[in-house]
Scaffold this motif. Sequence first.
Motif, PDB file in Angstrom:
ATOM      1  N   MET A  32     -22.312  29.653   5.871  1.00 36.17           N
ATOM      2  CA  MET A  32     -23.626  29.024   5.745  1.00 36.17           C
ATOM      3  C   MET A  32     -23.754  28.108   4.537  1.00 36.17           C
ATOM      4  N   CYS A  33     -22.779  28.141   3.605  1.00 38.08           N
ATOM      5  CA  CYS A  33     -22.800  27.192   2.491  1.00 38.08           C
ATOM      6  C   CYS A  33     -22.697  25.760   2.984  1.00 38.08           C
ATOM      7  N   GLU A  34     -22.210  25.574   4.226  1.00 37.83           N
ATOM      8  CA  GLU A  34     -22.132  24.238   4.814  1.00 37.83           C
ATOM      9  C   GLU A  34     -23.526  23.657   5.069  1.00 37.83           C
ATOM     10  N   PHE A  35     -24.513  24.521   5.195  1.00 45.80           N
ATOM     11  CA  PHE A  35     -25.903  24.055   5.345  1.00 45.80           C
ATOM     12  C   PHE A  35     -26.296  23.235   4.125  1.00 45.80           C
ATOM     13  N   GLN A  36     -26.045  23.793   2.940  1.00 47.81           N
ATOM     14  CA  GLN A  36     -26.417  23.105   1.714  1.00 47.81           C
ATOM     15  C   GLN A  36     -25.559  21.859   1.479  1.00 47.81           C
ATOM     16  N   SER A  37     -24.240  21.989   1.632  1.00 48.58           N
ATOM     17  CA  SER A  37     -23.372  20.841   1.352  1.00 48.58           C
ATOM     18  C   SER A  37     -23.664  19.684   2.297  1.00 48.58           C
ATOM     19  N   SER A  38     -23.988  20.000   3.552  1.00 49.92           N
ATOM     20  CA  SER A  38     -24.307  18.941   4.518  1.00 49.92           C
ATOM     21  C   SER A  38     -25.662  18.318   4.221  1.00 49.92           C
ATOM     22  N   LEU A  39     -26.647  19.138   3.891  1.00 48.14           N
ATOM     23  CA  LEU A  39     -27.994  18.633   3.625  1.00 48.14           C
ATOM     24  C   LEU A  39     -28.004  17.701   2.412  1.00 48.14           C
ATOM     25  N   LEU A  40     -27.145  17.965   1.446  1.00 55.62           N
ATOM     26  CA  LEU A  40     -27.085  17.111   0.254  1.00 55.62           C
ATOM     27  C   LEU A  40     -26.552  15.708   0.555  1.00 55.62           C
ATOM     28  N   ARG A  41     -25.953  15.519   1.723  1.00 57.42           N
ATOM     29  CA  ARG A  41     -25.504  14.179   2.112  1.00 57.42           C
ATOM     30  C   ARG A  41     -26.642  13.341   2.690  1.00 57.42           C
ATOM     31  N   ASN A  42     -27.797  13.975   2.918  1.00 54.29           N
ATOM     32  CA  ASN A  42     -28.987  13.234   3.331  1.00 54.29           C
ATOM     33  C   ASN A  42     -29.577  12.565   2.089  1.00 54.29           C
ATOM     34  N   PRO A  43     -29.669  11.230   2.026  1.00 55.39           N
ATOM     35  CA  PRO A  43     -30.108  10.540   0.803  1.00 55.39           C
ATOM     36  C   PRO A  43     -31.478  11.006   0.303  1.00 55.39           C
ATOM     37  N   ASP A  44     -32.410  11.226   1.218  1.00 58.51           N
ATOM     38  CA  ASP A  44     -33.749  11.643   0.798  1.00 58.51           C
ATOM     39  C   ASP A  44     -33.717  13.043   0.192  1.00 58.51           C
ATOM     40  N   PHE A  45     -32.937  13.940   0.811  1.00 57.64           N
ATOM     41  CA  PHE A  45     -32.858  15.275   0.226  1.00 57.64           C
ATOM     42  C   PHE A  45     -32.095  15.249  -1.084  1.00 57.64           C
ATOM     43  N   ALA A  46     -31.059  14.430  -1.171  1.00 57.66           N
ATOM     44  CA  ALA A  46     -30.290  14.337  -2.415  1.00 57.66           C
ATOM     45  C   ALA A  46     -31.186  13.917  -3.576  1.00 57.66           C
ATOM     46  N   THR A  47     -32.102  12.984  -3.316  1.00 57.49           N
ATOM     47  CA  THR A  47     -33.057  12.553  -4.348  1.00 57.49           C
ATOM     48  C   THR A  47     -33.972  13.707  -4.740  1.00 57.49           C
ATOM     49  N   PHE A  48     -34.447  14.442  -3.735  1.00 56.76           N
ATOM     50  CA  PHE A  48     -35.304  15.598  -3.971  1.00 56.76           C
ATOM     51  C   PHE A  48     -34.558  16.659  -4.785  1.00 56.76           C
ATOM     52  N   ALA A  49     -33.302  16.911  -4.423  1.00 57.86           N
ATOM     53  CA  ALA A  49     -32.498  17.921  -5.114  1.00 57.86           C
ATOM     54  C   ALA A  49     -32.273  17.551  -6.573  1.00 57.86           C
ATOM     55  N   SER A  50     -32.056  16.281  -6.831  1.00 59.19           N
ATOM     56  CA  SER A  50     -31.848  15.830  -8.206  1.00 59.19           C
ATOM     57  C   SER A  50     -33.116  16.011  -9.038  1.00 59.19           C
ATOM     58  N   ARG A  51     -34.242  15.712  -8.444  1.00 60.84           N
ATOM     59  CA  ARG A  51     -35.518  15.814  -9.165  1.00 60.84           C
ATOM     60  C   ARG A  51     -35.796  17.248  -9.607  1.00 60.84           C
ATOM     61  N   TYR A  52     -35.474  18.216  -8.742  1.00 59.05           N
ATOM     62  CA  TYR A  52     -35.806  19.610  -9.037  1.00 59.05           C
ATOM     63  C   TYR A  52     -34.597  20.423  -9.508  1.00 59.05           C
ATOM     64  N   GLU A  53     -33.510  19.741  -9.843  1.00 60.74           N
ATOM     65  CA  GLU A  53     -32.297  20.415 -10.336  1.00 60.74           C
ATOM     66  C   GLU A  53     -31.851  21.523  -9.388  1.00 60.74           C
ATOM     67  N   LEU A  54     -31.763  21.183  -8.102  1.00 59.73           N
ATOM     68  CA  LEU A  54     -31.325  22.162  -7.118  1.00 59.73           C
ATOM     69  C   LEU A  54     -29.814  22.283  -7.148  1.00 59.73           C
ATOM     70  N   ARG A  55     -29.328  23.489  -6.990  1.00 58.46           N
ATOM     71  CA  ARG A  55     -27.897  23.749  -6.995  1.00 58.46           C
ATOM     72  C   ARG A  55     -27.596  24.882  -6.022  1.00 58.46           C
ATOM     73  N   TYR A  56     -26.323  24.992  -5.676  1.00 58.20           N
ATOM     74  CA  TYR A  56     -25.901  26.103  -4.821  1.00 58.20           C
ATOM     75  C   TYR A  56     -24.453  26.422  -5.134  1.00 58.20           C
ATOM     76  N   THR A  57     -24.023  27.601  -4.721  1.00 56.71           N
ATOM     77  CA  THR A  57     -22.633  28.017  -4.878  1.00 56.71           C
ATOM     78  C   THR A  57     -21.963  27.980  -3.512  1.00 56.71           C
ATOM     79  N   HIS A  58     -20.798  27.331  -3.434  1.00 53.97           N
ATOM     80  CA  HIS A  58     -20.092  27.185  -2.169  1.00 53.97           C
ATOM     81  C   HIS A  58     -19.280  28.456  -1.907  1.00 53.97           C
TER      82      HIS A  58
END
Length: 451
Positions: A134-160
Motif C-alpha cells: 500500500m506504500c504505492e498509494f502514497q508514492s503514486s499520489l505524489l506524482r500528481n502535481p496538485d497533490f505534490a504541491t499540497f504535500a509540500s505545503r503541509y510537509e507531508l511524508r511517508y515511509t516506503h
Amino acid sequence: MMTITAACVTDAYIRNEKLAQAVELTRFPAELERCWGPRMLNRPLFTRTSELQQTSSDLGDLFGLLAALPERLFNGDTAAYCAAIGIGEKRLAMIEKFSSGPPLLFGRADLYNDETGFKILEFNLSSKLGGMDMCEFQSSLLRNPDFATFASRYELRYTHTGERIAHALRVASASITDGRTPRVGVVCAPGEMAVHERMVASFAGTMRRVGVEITIGELGRLSSSHGTLRLNDAPIDVAFRFFSMGDVLMHPEAMKQAELLFRAHHDGVAVLWTPMNYALVSNKGTLALVSAAADSALLSTDERAVIDRLVPWTRILDDDLIDYCRRHREELVLKPLHGAAGVGVTAGWACDERRWTAALRDASAASVPNELDVADRWVVQRRIVPRVETVVDPFTATVQDWVAAWSVFLTPEGDAGAFARVAPASSSPVIGYSINPDVRMAGVFSIGAAR
C-alpha cells in the motif's frame, strides 16, 4: 508556531477542488489496481509525524516485552506459556524444532486512534501480511502535481514499506549473499496461491520496483540441490513465509516440504523470513498477558507507561470475568484468541444483552486443541472509540463520517510505513476488509518533520 493538526490538513484537502479527483486520476501500478483499486478510498489519511514516531517506538518496546514473556512471567517454561495462550503441543514441538534464536521485529500492528492517541487492537508478527504494497498509494499520489504541491505545503511524508522490507531482507541474508541483492521466494501454503494471488503479486511488484526480484510458489514447489534452495526451480536466498503453522499442520505433505525449508534455514543455506517462533508473540493472548502484568510490579515504570499509552485493557476470558463482562457489555469486545480479519468478533455495544450473554457463555466453555492444534479461547478487550475521519462521497458530494483501523509496519530498524482500512461510521463495528464490503484502503501521510 501553531501546530498543524491532522484535522486541519484533512479539511484543507477536502476544500481543495483540485484534489477532489486526485486519487481517481492517479495512475497506480497495475498490480496494485488489480488488488485494491475498486476499494481504494478517495483520499489519503493524515496523522502527525511525532505521533506516528511515538507509536512506532512504543510498538518496538511492546515487541520486546512480548518476546520476553515466557521468561519474565513463566520463568522460562515455554510449555506453560503456550498453554496460557492456547498453543497446543504439536505447535510447541514445531516451534522448538524449527526455530533458532529469538524472533526479530517484523510485523504489522493494527490500531485505532482515539482522542488520546493510537491504541493497539492486534499485533500481527508474521510475514503473512496484507497491505505491504500500500506504500504505492502514497508514492503514486505524489506524482500528481496538485497533490505534490499540497504535500509540500503541509510537509507531508511517508515511509516506503517495500524499501524497509528490502533492507531488512538484505541484512538478514548478508552471510549468504555476500553483498549482492538476495533472491527472494514468496512461499504459500498448498492450494493458497489462488486465494492470495492478487495480494502476493502486488507485493512482488512493489519489491521488484525497489530492486528485489521475487519468485512466487507453493510449498510443494520447493526443492534443494547442490546446497541451493529452489522455488519453481529458481534459486532463492530468502524464503518469505506466506504460510502459517496451521497451514502446515493441515497438510502432511506440506510438513515434508516445510522441513526442507527449515533445514535450509538451520544449515545457513537460505533464510526463513519469518521463523516459526513468531507464533509465540503473534497471538492476542500475549496482549492480555502484558495488560494484566501492567497492574503488577513485574514491569518497570517505563514499561508500564508504554502499556498505558498503547494497550487497552485486555484479558483472556475466564469464569471470574463473566459477571464483570455482563455488567460492562457496551464497553467491551469479545475476540477469538487465534482469529483473524475480524472473524468471530462480538462487539458488546452492537448487540443486545441476550446475545452478549450467550457469546460469553460459549466463549467460556472448556475447549481442547482442535485440528489446527489451538484451543478455542477468547480475549475480552476494552472498547476503543476511534476518532472520526471526514470523507466526501464522490457521487453525491455529501460529507460523511468514517472511522479507520490504522496499520503500522515494523522491521528491526523500526517504522516501516502505514496504511489504513476505513469504513463508514454507520457500518459494521468491525473494520475487516474481508467481512465488510464497505471497507476501503487508504495510504497514510504524516505531517511535519521527523524528530
